[in-house]
Design a protein around this motif. Structure first.
Motif, PDB file in Angstrom:
ATOM      1  N   SER A  28     -86.312  78.200 -19.813  1.00 50.97           N
ATOM      2  CA  SER A  28     -86.739  79.317 -18.969  1.00 50.97           C
ATOM      3  C   SER A  28     -85.525  80.066 -18.454  1.00 50.97           C
ATOM      4  CB  SER A  28     -87.558  78.793 -17.793  1.00 50.97           C
ATOM      5  OG  SER A  28     -86.725  78.067 -16.932  1.00 50.97           O
ATOM      6  N   GLN A  30     -84.565  80.637 -15.527  1.00 50.08           N
ATOM      7  CA  GLN A  30     -83.863  80.028 -14.398  1.00 50.08           C
ATOM      8  C   GLN A  30     -82.845  79.002 -14.859  1.00 50.08           C
ATOM      9  OE1 GLN A  30     -86.251  77.609 -11.875  1.00 50.08           O
ATOM     10  NE2 GLN A  30     -87.555  76.890 -13.529  1.00 50.08           N
ATOM     11  N   GLN A  44     -91.814  84.992  -2.464  1.00 57.22           N
ATOM     12  CA  GLN A  44     -92.370  85.617  -3.669  1.00 57.22           C
ATOM     13  C   GLN A  44     -91.543  85.248  -4.899  1.00 57.22           C
ATOM     14  OE1 GLN A  44     -92.747  89.848  -3.330  1.00 57.22           O
ATOM     15  NE2 GLN A  44     -93.909  90.076  -5.228  1.00 57.22           N
ATOM     16  N   GLU A  45     -90.217  85.259  -4.752  1.00 56.76           N
ATOM     17  CA  GLU A  45     -89.344  84.894  -5.868  1.00 56.76           C
ATOM     18  C   GLU A  45     -89.484  83.417  -6.217  1.00 56.76           C
ATOM     19  OE1 GLU A  45     -85.766  86.180  -4.053  1.00 56.76           O
ATOM     20  OE2 GLU A  45     -85.665  88.050  -5.206  1.00 56.76           O
ATOM     21  N   GLU A  47     -92.159  81.597  -5.833  1.00 52.49           N
ATOM     22  CA  GLU A  47     -93.422  81.424  -6.558  1.00 52.49           C
ATOM     23  C   GLU A  47     -93.297  81.885  -8.006  1.00 52.49           C
ATOM     24  OE1 GLU A  47     -96.164  83.573  -4.186  1.00 52.49           O
ATOM     25  OE2 GLU A  47     -96.355  82.006  -2.643  1.00 52.49           O
ATOM     26  N   LYS A  48     -92.513  82.967  -8.215  1.00 51.06           N
ATOM     27  CA  LYS A  48     -92.299  83.460  -9.586  1.00 51.06           C
ATOM     28  C   LYS A  48     -91.512  82.441 -10.410  1.00 51.06           C
ATOM     29  CE  LYS A  48     -91.991  86.704 -12.847  1.00 51.06           C
ATOM     30  NZ  LYS A  48     -91.137  86.022 -13.812  1.00 51.06           N
ATOM     31  N   GLU A  51     -93.773  79.505 -11.217  1.00 49.20           N
ATOM     32  CA  GLU A  51     -94.764  79.839 -12.240  1.00 49.20           C
ATOM     33  C   GLU A  51     -94.132  79.848 -13.624  1.00 49.20           C
ATOM     34  OE1 GLU A  51     -98.405  80.225 -13.634  1.00 49.20           O
ATOM     35  OE2 GLU A  51     -97.903  79.975 -11.498  1.00 49.20           O
ATOM     36  N   ASP A  52     -92.898  80.375 -13.734  1.00 51.53           N
ATOM     37  CA  ASP A  52     -92.192  80.379 -15.024  1.00 51.53           C
ATOM     38  C   ASP A  52     -91.962  78.953 -15.516  1.00 51.53           C
ATOM     39  OD1 ASP A  52     -92.163  83.097 -14.938  1.00 51.53           O
ATOM     40  OD2 ASP A  52     -90.081  83.264 -14.248  1.00 51.53           O
TER      41      ASP A  52
END
Length: 821
Positions: A28, A30, A44-45, A47-48, A51-52
């Motif tokens: 991924s 990250q 928000q970041e 959670e993103k 999710e990835d």
């Protein structure tokens, strides 16, 4: 190892290290930044990123399970390594990392079950070696733990060897978050494979000592990683990171929980090996969050009998904790646990262990070493120690006093430094003072404690008043008997805020609360009891000396004291045959009663009450044969009636009271009684309202027709003519009652008829048949004139009952035949 790797690569179709290190991994975004410095990102970041990672894990898990279903172990391990690689991220906060960790953990369970089913037909020893060639350390160790768990379960290798190997190899991950969750995975996978006593792995697989060493090693390393987490965030995010650390504390606590569940650990092992290593780690980490949590979890998970044997070690460790640690909650939880344990199993405490002394000395050391310790925390510790002493040593009152003495000393120091008591400190003081009351259920026992008053005296007036109310209510609820003047004096000295005005009394109590609390104090008088007359009278004297200081309170407090004195006088009179000095004692008590009335007279709006009290004293004096005292009391009542009673309703009620008392007093001679009777009739005749006059005269007639059979000698007062005259006079008054008086004169005539029949039945010759017949005829005529109405319904009912009574009397008394109904 090289030969083994070559062999495995041939058997499994390629080098595992090549698979895990190749670019076929679906990394991924990250993970491309894994070597960069960790940063804080918004929710928000986060959670993103999560999710990835979950999407990558989902894909790799699917591929892994499909490979396992096809019995392609090498490919499955590759995909397992790939999904584990998502845990290498340093961008997720502990909260989101934990969520990702749980998902990965679920998929690794599937791999573990497959390896345990032995479908692959390969040696677990070879697989254990093979997974160590994974290219990245984190996937390597997760896979190693997974295979190692199955390897131990197969019993083809001693459990202690694999456990030691795994716990040491986990040192390779020193990133705080990744390391913590890795070691937690190790703990979870091996929890049912420890060589504990009674376990299938005990013996050849190792001993309890090996299990203890494994858990302690993992615990120590996890705690170091946990402490290191505090340095992973900028100073501005310190509070957020501390909160995250507190949430992660559960992972470290699981180790101690598992340690406490080992059946093979004996008290000596715990005392000499286990606890010293735990406490050493607690002290050496020098981190307030870690020390706080580890001390609390240690107290929570290990058994109470272990704590009893190691109490001194734990308490001395508390004194060495960093100043920021909230020591109160640690010691309080320990005290409360042991107090409950010992109260349930008192025989389990070894004779050489003095729990109270250990706690008292160590708490004193802690308080002094951590000065200045918040006062509310010091008091909270003493409250718990007080609870322990009352549960474990219920008969050792000196322990309770010792605790109160320590608190009094701390409170005096606080007072000398001119510091105001905080709300929490006052709350703890209330607990400190109320607990002995609730446990002993005898306030006299509590008040015998030398230091109880010293603690109470530091409170403000309103707070002392609350404690005083508690003391009074406790005495009443538990029916505490007060049997001497000394006990009265001691009790009343503790409740002075309820008995008199205090110098520091700034606030006034509202009237409703004031009356309620004074009624409560008044009930204390009824608890003063003693079979010895002299002792009881002495107690009453002590009580009066305190009540006399009460000002307006005397109206409430002296009244029950007066009635208690009158009961004592009647008790002495009833036992007069056995006491030569009975009359002297009664006279003293009656003088005491008069003094009480004098005190009550000094309070405002008390005239009506005082008149009734004089009448009560006169009645008792008369019953006891002290005629001069009885006459004097009644005279005082008459004088006060003339001077201070102005309200017409009060006057009528007072005359009713006077008639009732005078009717019962049988000790007067004719010279004493006649003036009182005459004066009473005059009072009745002077009432403002005519209906009151009429009824007052009706009542007074009974003073002229009475028998005193209990008097010595028995005597009768039967002045029929005067009875007739007063009845006639009353009827004339009834006839003059107008409609504006608010009462129908018809009702008065019926009441008069009722009185006449009473005297007719008692053979008053002045009340003749002709007199009764005329009255009945007059009443009937009045009823006919009035007609039927709702206002006359009760009158008609009354008259009908009278007539029915006459008919019934005709059956046994021929005189009633002459009455015309």
């Amino acid at each position: 190892v090289a030969l083994l790797a070559t062999k495995l690569s041939v058997e499994y179709g390629g080098s595992f290290s090549e698979h895990t290190g190749s670019h076929t991994f679906a990394m991924s975004q990250q993970q491309q930044q894994i070597n960069k410095t960790d940063i804080n990102t918004s929710q928000q970041e986060q959670e993103k990123l999560l999710e990835d990672a979950k999407q990558v894990v989902k894909v790799q898990a699917f591929q892994m399970k499909r490979a396992l279903d096809s019995n392609k172990l090498m490919e499955a391990l590759k995909h397992a390594s790939n999904l584990i690689c998502e845990l290498r991220t340093g961008l997720l906060s502990p909260k989101y990392y934990y969520e990702l960790y749980i998902i990965v953990l679920d998929h690794l369970r599937y791999l573990e079950m497959y390896l345990g089913e032995d479908k692959h037909g390969k040696s677990l020893g070879e697989l254990y070696e093979l997974v160590q060639y994974a290219g990245n350390i984190l996937p390597r160790l997760y896979l190693l733990i997974t295979v190692g768990s199955v390897y131990v379960k197969s019993k083809k290798v001693p459990a202690k060897d694999v456990l030691h190997d795994l716990v040491e190899m986990c040192r390779g991950v020193q990133h705080p978050t990744r390391g913590l969750f890795l070691r937690n995975y190790l703990s979870e996978m091996t929890k049912d494979k420890l060589p504990d006593e009674g376990s299938e792995y005990h013996g050849a697989g190792g001993t309890v000592k090996d299990a203890v060493e494994f858990i302690l090693s993992n615990f120590i390393e996890m705690n170091k990683l946990w402490v290191r987490l505090q340095h992973q965030a900028p100073q501005k995010d310190k509070e957020k990171r501390e909160q995250e650390r507190k949430e992660l504390g559960l992972l470290i606590g699981k180790n101690l929980s598992r340690l406490s569940q080992l059946d093979g650990i004996k008290i000596e092992d715990y005392k000499l090996t286990v606890l010293p290593k735990i406490l050493k780690q607690v002290i050496s980490c020098k981190d307030k969050i870690a020390q706080q949590y580890l001390m609390e979890i240690t107290i929570q998970v290990f058994s109470d009998d272990f704590h009893l044997q190691t109490l001194d070690q734990i308490l001395k460790t508390c004194a060495q904790l960093t100043p920021e640690v909230e020591i109160k909650s640690i010691i309080v939880s320990l005290i409360d646990r042991l107090a409950n344990y010992v109260s349930r199993s008192p025989n389990e405490v070894p004779g050489d262990i003095h729990i109270f002394d250990l706690f008292y000395e160590n708490i004193s050391t802690v308080v002094k070493s951590r000065s200045p310790m918040p006062l509310e925390n010091v008091l909270a510790l003493q409250v718990s120690l007080l609870n322990l002493s009352l549960k474990v040593y219920p008969n050792q009152h000196d322990y309770v006093d010792k605790v109160l003495g320590f608190c009094a000393e701390q409170l005096n120091q606080n007072q000398q430094s001119s510091k105001e008591l905080s709300k929490n400190a006052i709350k703890e003081i209330f607990r400190l003072l109320r607990i002995p009351q609730d446990v002993y259920k005898n306030v006299l026992l509590v008040l015998n404690l030398e230091n109880y008053a010293k603690v109470t005296n530091v409170l403000s007036f309103l707070d002392r008043r609350k404690i005083s109310l508690d003391i009074v209510q406790n005495a009443i609820d538990n029916d505490t008997k007060i049997s001497s003047g000394d006990e009265v004096e001691k009790l009343f000295s503790f409740i002075t805020p309820l008995l008199k005005d205090e110098t520091d009394q700034k606030e006034t109590v509202n009237d409703t609360d004031f009356e309620e609390e004074q009624h409560l104090v008044s009930r204390l008088v009824h608890l003063v009891q003693n079979p010895n007359v002299e002792a009881l009278y002495g107690a009453y004297i002590k009580a009066k000396s305190q009540f006399d200081l009460g000002g307006k309170r005397k109206k409430f407090t002296l009244v029950p004291l007066l009635f208690s004195g009158l009961r004592l006088a009647q008790r002495i009179h009833n036992g007069r045959l056995k006491d030569e000095n009975w009359e002297k004692k009664i006279r003293a008590i009656l003088k005491f009663a008069n003094d009480c009335i004098t005190g009550i007279k000094q309070t405002p709006n008390s005239s009506s009450l005082v008149v009734k009290l004089y009448l009560e004293c006169g009645l008792v004096a008369g019953k006891c044969g002290i005629d001069n005292f009885a006459y004097e009391f009644l005279t005082q009542a008459y004088n006060l009636y003339e001077e201070d009673i102005a309200d017409s309703k009060e006057k009528f009620a007072t005359i009713n009271y006077i008639v009732n008392v005078l009717y019962q007093v049988d000790c007067f001679n004719e010279e004493q009684r006649d003036p009182l009777v005459t004066q009473t009739v005059q009072y009745a005749a002077k009432l403002v309202k005519k209906p009151d006059q009429c009824r007052g005269l009706f009542m007074c007639t009974h003073l002229l027709w009475v028998e005193y059979n209990d008097a010595k000698p028995p005597k009768k007062i039967k002045d029929g003519k005067r009875v007739h005259d007063w009845l006639t006079r009353a009827m004339k008054v009834a006839g003059s009652v107008g409609e504006l008086e608010g009462t129908s004169n018809l009702a008065l005539f019926v009441e008069g008829l009722d009185r006449c029949l009473y005297y007719y039945e008692n053979k008053n010759e002045a009340v003749t048949t002709d007199f009764v017949n005329k009255l009945i005829k007059h009443v009937k005529t009045k009823i006919e004139e009035a007609g039927s109405s709702e206002n006359n319904s009760n009158v008609n009912l009354h008259l009908n009952n009278i007539l029915k009574h006459i008919q019934w009397k005709r059956q046994n008394d021929a005189r009633y035949e002459a009455i015309t109904i």
